[in-house]
Design a protein around this motif. Structure first.
Motif, PDB file in Angstrom:
ATOM      1  N   ASN A  35      48.984  77.557 -84.127  1.00  0.00           N
ATOM      2  CA  ASN A  35      49.000  79.014 -84.166  1.00  0.00           C
ATOM      3  C   ASN A  35      50.146  79.535 -83.297  1.00  0.00           C
ATOM      4  O   ASN A  35      50.726  78.789 -82.504  1.00  0.00           O
ATOM      5  CB  ASN A  35      47.652  79.598 -83.720  1.00  0.00           C
ATOM      6  CG  ASN A  35      47.308  79.247 -82.276  1.00  0.00           C
ATOM      7  OD1 ASN A  35      48.141  79.351 -81.384  1.00  0.00           O
ATOM      8  ND2 ASN A  35      46.081  78.807 -82.045  1.00  0.00           N
ATOM      9  N   GLN A  36      50.464  80.785 -83.432  1.00  0.00           N
ATOM     10  CA  GLN A  36      51.647  81.361 -82.790  1.00  0.00           C
ATOM     11  C   GLN A  36      51.600  81.238 -81.277  1.00  0.00           C
ATOM     12  O   GLN A  36      52.594  80.908 -80.641  1.00  0.00           O
ATOM     13  CB  GLN A  36      51.783  82.834 -83.194  1.00  0.00           C
ATOM     14  CG  GLN A  36      53.102  83.485 -82.813  1.00  0.00           C
ATOM     15  CD  GLN A  36      54.238  83.075 -83.718  1.00  0.00           C
ATOM     16  OE1 GLN A  36      54.041  82.262 -84.644  1.00  0.00           O
ATOM     17  NE2 GLN A  36      55.415  83.618 -83.497  1.00  0.00           N
ATOM     18  N   ASP A  37      50.433  81.472 -80.695  1.00  0.00           N
ATOM     19  CA  ASP A  37      50.309  81.443 -79.239  1.00  0.00           C
ATOM     20  C   ASP A  37      50.589  80.051 -78.691  1.00  0.00           C
ATOM     21  O   ASP A  37      51.329  79.892 -77.713  1.00  0.00           O
ATOM     22  CB  ASP A  37      48.907  81.904 -78.822  1.00  0.00           C
ATOM     23  CG  ASP A  37      48.727  81.890 -77.316  1.00  0.00           C
ATOM     24  OD1 ASP A  37      49.418  82.671 -76.631  1.00  0.00           O
ATOM     25  OD2 ASP A  37      47.902  81.097 -76.818  1.00  0.00           O
ATOM     26  N   GLU A  40      54.341  79.126 -79.049  1.00  0.00           N
ATOM     27  CA  GLU A  40      55.177  79.790 -78.045  1.00  0.00           C
ATOM     28  C   GLU A  40      55.044  79.127 -76.685  1.00  0.00           C
ATOM     29  O   GLU A  40      56.029  78.974 -75.955  1.00  0.00           O
ATOM     30  CB  GLU A  40      54.808  81.266 -77.968  1.00  0.00           C
ATOM     31  CG  GLU A  40      55.221  82.059 -79.193  1.00  0.00           C
ATOM     32  CD  GLU A  40      54.780  83.511 -79.116  1.00  0.00           C
ATOM     33  OE1 GLU A  40      54.027  83.859 -78.171  1.00  0.00           O
ATOM     34  OE2 GLU A  40      55.183  84.297 -79.989  1.00  0.00           O
ATOM     35  N   ARG A  60      60.367  80.856 -88.688  1.00  0.00           N
ATOM     36  CA  ARG A  60      59.270  81.058 -87.740  1.00  0.00           C
ATOM     37  C   ARG A  60      59.753  80.916 -86.305  1.00  0.00           C
ATOM     38  O   ARG A  60      59.409  81.713 -85.439  1.00  0.00           O
ATOM     39  CB  ARG A  60      58.144  80.064 -88.016  1.00  0.00           C
ATOM     40  CG  ARG A  60      56.879  80.369 -87.191  1.00  0.00           C
ATOM     41  CD  ARG A  60      55.803  79.344 -87.382  1.00  0.00           C
ATOM     42  NE  ARG A  60      54.612  79.709 -86.631  1.00  0.00           N
ATOM     43  CZ  ARG A  60      53.620  78.872 -86.366  1.00  0.00           C
ATOM     44  NH1 ARG A  60      53.666  77.617 -86.807  1.00  0.00           N
ATOM     45  NH2 ARG A  60      52.575  79.273 -85.668  1.00  0.00           N
ATOM     46  N   TRP A  61      60.569  79.891 -86.041  1.00  0.00           N
ATOM     47  CA  TRP A  61      61.080  79.706 -84.692  1.00  0.00           C
ATOM     48  C   TRP A  61      62.038  80.824 -84.318  1.00  0.00           C
ATOM     49  O   TRP A  61      62.139  81.196 -83.150  1.00  0.00           O
ATOM     50  CB  TRP A  61      61.758  78.340 -84.576  1.00  0.00           C
ATOM     51  CG  TRP A  61      60.784  77.204 -84.528  1.00  0.00           C
ATOM     52  CD1 TRP A  61      59.555  77.146 -85.125  1.00  0.00           C
ATOM     53  CD2 TRP A  61      60.948  75.959 -83.838  1.00  0.00           C
ATOM     54  NE1 TRP A  61      58.943  75.946 -84.863  1.00  0.00           N
ATOM     55  CE2 TRP A  61      59.777  75.186 -84.077  1.00  0.00           C
ATOM     56  CE3 TRP A  61      61.965  75.412 -83.072  1.00  0.00           C
ATOM     57  CZ2 TRP A  61      59.604  73.913 -83.557  1.00  0.00           C
ATOM     58  CZ3 TRP A  61      61.804  74.136 -82.556  1.00  0.00           C
ATOM     59  CH2 TRP A  61      60.636  73.396 -82.794  1.00  0.00           C
ATOM     60  N   SER A  63      61.674  83.914 -85.234  1.00  0.00           N
ATOM     61  CA  SER A  63      60.819  85.034 -84.838  1.00  0.00           C
ATOM     62  C   SER A  63      60.214  84.812 -83.458  1.00  0.00           C
ATOM     63  O   SER A  63      60.002  85.753 -82.690  1.00  0.00           O
ATOM     64  CB  SER A  63      59.709  85.234 -85.874  1.00  0.00           C
ATOM     65  OG  SER A  63      58.822  84.119 -85.893  1.00  0.00           O
ATOM     66  N   VAL A  64      59.938  83.532 -83.127  1.00  0.00           N
ATOM     67  CA  VAL A  64      59.409  83.213 -81.796  1.00  0.00           C
ATOM     68  C   VAL A  64      60.423  83.580 -80.722  1.00  0.00           C
ATOM     69  O   VAL A  64      60.089  84.186 -79.697  1.00  0.00           O
ATOM     70  CB  VAL A  64      59.050  81.713 -81.700  1.00  0.00           C
ATOM     71  CG1 VAL A  64      58.804  81.320 -80.242  1.00  0.00           C
ATOM     72  CG2 VAL A  64      57.815  81.412 -82.529  1.00  0.00           C
ATOM     73  N   SER A  67      60.374  87.269 -79.910  1.00  0.00           N
ATOM     74  CA  SER A  67      59.106  87.940 -79.609  1.00  0.00           C
ATOM     75  C   SER A  67      58.920  88.163 -78.112  1.00  0.00           C
ATOM     76  O   SER A  67      59.342  87.348 -77.290  1.00  0.00           O
ATOM     77  CB  SER A  67      57.932  87.126 -80.162  1.00  0.00           C
ATOM     78  OG  SER A  67      57.772  85.922 -79.432  1.00  0.00           O
TER      79      SER A  67
END
Length: 410
Positions: A35-37, A40, A60-61, A63-64, A67
């Motif tokens: 998951n995103q959390d 990160e 995806r990375w 966007s990480v 963020s």
């Protein structure tokens, strides 16, 4: 007959099956399943140099990397290996030395520092993940060299800008709480002023009174330092430092007291206690005719002095610490004579910066230049590799140490 679970061959077969099962699970595992959390948090532990490549791995990375929650995860990392921001004479390069990877890196100039009025901006202080620049007009600019974000500090009152400036130090209390402290005035009338990034304003000016130790030995000052020329003659000159190190200063926190240290025009170390609102001049390390080049650094909360001197037809570079109990200077480390002797008679200017248990020393003369790292724990002295641009070695005047943190807020 029932099988015996304690049979060695049975245990071996069972262990092999478990290993094959674990291997199968790991081979089918994908970072995309996190998951995103969690993703990160894992990526936040990567070396800072890898952050520049996150955007090219996948969407995806990418966007990480952009963020705010990822930056918050990065702020939870206790510490990062320091980078050394190198200063060249033309002030037109953004070059750092990555102490973790032992490599040179070039950074992009932040837009605010590219403006014509700020073209000659030079670094004057660093703390945490930020560096403070000062331009020809005296404006101060806070910059995160990794992210490229910048902000200009509110202007000082006009009367203060006309006073002699002795020190500029920055201390970082958190990733969004930074303070700049300026010490200025004509000796013995000194004062300091503090900028608070939270309120984005300057606090009231505080005057300092001079503290004199009755037990210390005073020496006659003539506003000059002395060094031995290559021919052996004693030469006197006003102390001149590299432009970016003319405000060379450090700040320490001792028993809750913040103390700013800087070098006077005569090469003496001055300590300004911001809590007791007083300043004190330390005794000289050596007689004036022996002093050649000197700088102050901060390592592990202590102020240290690096001194290059010439004596008996040889050069000596040593690190000193002042013992407040015995009121005397104590040697901490010394460059091997085989290394220091090469600088004899070269009229060397040393500019130093501390980072943890290490000191980076930039040695410059008209003939030679070198960058040496001293490990205070092991007393090891290592020459850094030369930084080459277009096939030529770049000569840097000085360096500033900072933690490469993308989350540091200006």
């Amino acid at each position: 007959m029932a099988l015996n679970d304690d049979n060695p061959s049975s245990l071996t077969n069972r262990k092999r099956k478990f290993e094959e099962k674990d291997s199968c699970i790991l081979s089918n595992f994908s970072m995309e399943e996190l998951n995103q959390d969690v993703l990160e948090r894992i990526l936040s532990w990567l070396p800072t140099s890898t952050f520049f490549r996150l955007t090219s791995v996948c969407k995806r990375w990418k966007s990480v990397a952009a963020s705010e929650s990822f930056k918050l995860a990065c702020s939870g990392i206790p510490s990062r290996d320091p980078w050394f921001f190198m200063v060249d004479p033309q002030l037109n390069r953004m070059v750092v030395f990555d102490s973790a990877e032992k490599t040179w890196k070039r950074l992009n100039h932040p837009p605010l520092l590219q403006k014509s009025s700020n073209y000659s901006s030079m670094p004057v202080a660093a703390s945490g993940g930020l560096i403070c620049f000062r331009n020809l007009s005296g404006d101060l600019i806070l910059c995160n060299p990794v992210s490229g974000s910048c902000s200009q500090v509110p202007l000082l009152d006009s009367p203060l800008q006309s006073q002699p400036l002795h020190a500029i130090v920055m201390n970082n209390h958190s990733h969004n709480n930074n303070k700049l402290t300026l010490a200025f005035g004509e000796f013995p009338k000194l004062s300091f002023k503090v900028y608070n990034s939270i309120t984005n304003s300057w606090e009231e000016e505080i005057e300092l009174h001079q503290f004199k130790d009755e037990n210390s030995i005073t020496d006659n000052e003539d506003n000059a330092v002395y060094f031995l020329s290559k021919a052996g003659n004693v030469v006197a000159t006003n102390m001149q430092r590299s432009p970016c190190k003319q405000y060379s200063s450090v700040i320490t926190n001792q028993n809750g007291e913040e103390i700013v240290y800087f070098l006077s025009s005569t090469g003496k170390v001055v300590a300004c206690n911001l809590n007791t609102k007083s300043f004190f001049e330390y005794p000289r390390l050596l007689p004036v005719f022996c002093e050649y080049s000197i700088d102050v650094v901060e390592c592990r909360g202590k102020m240290l002095v690096v001194l290059l001197s010439e004596f008996f037809e040889s050069a000596s570079l040593r690190v000193w610490w002042y013992d407040e109990v015995t009121r005397a200077w104590r040697q901490v480390a010394a460059m091997p004579p085989a290394m220091s002797h090469a600088w004899y008679g070269k009229k060397v200017d040393i500019n130093c910066v501390g980072a943890g248990d290490q000191i980076l020393i930039c040695l410059n003369s008209a003939e030679l230049f070198s960058y040496v790292v001293c490990d205070l724990v092991s007393n090891e002295w290592v020459d850094l590799p030369k930084c080459c641009v277009d096939g030529k070695s770049v000569d840097f005047m000085s360096a500033f140490s900072f933690e490469p943190r993308i989350e540091a807020i200006v």
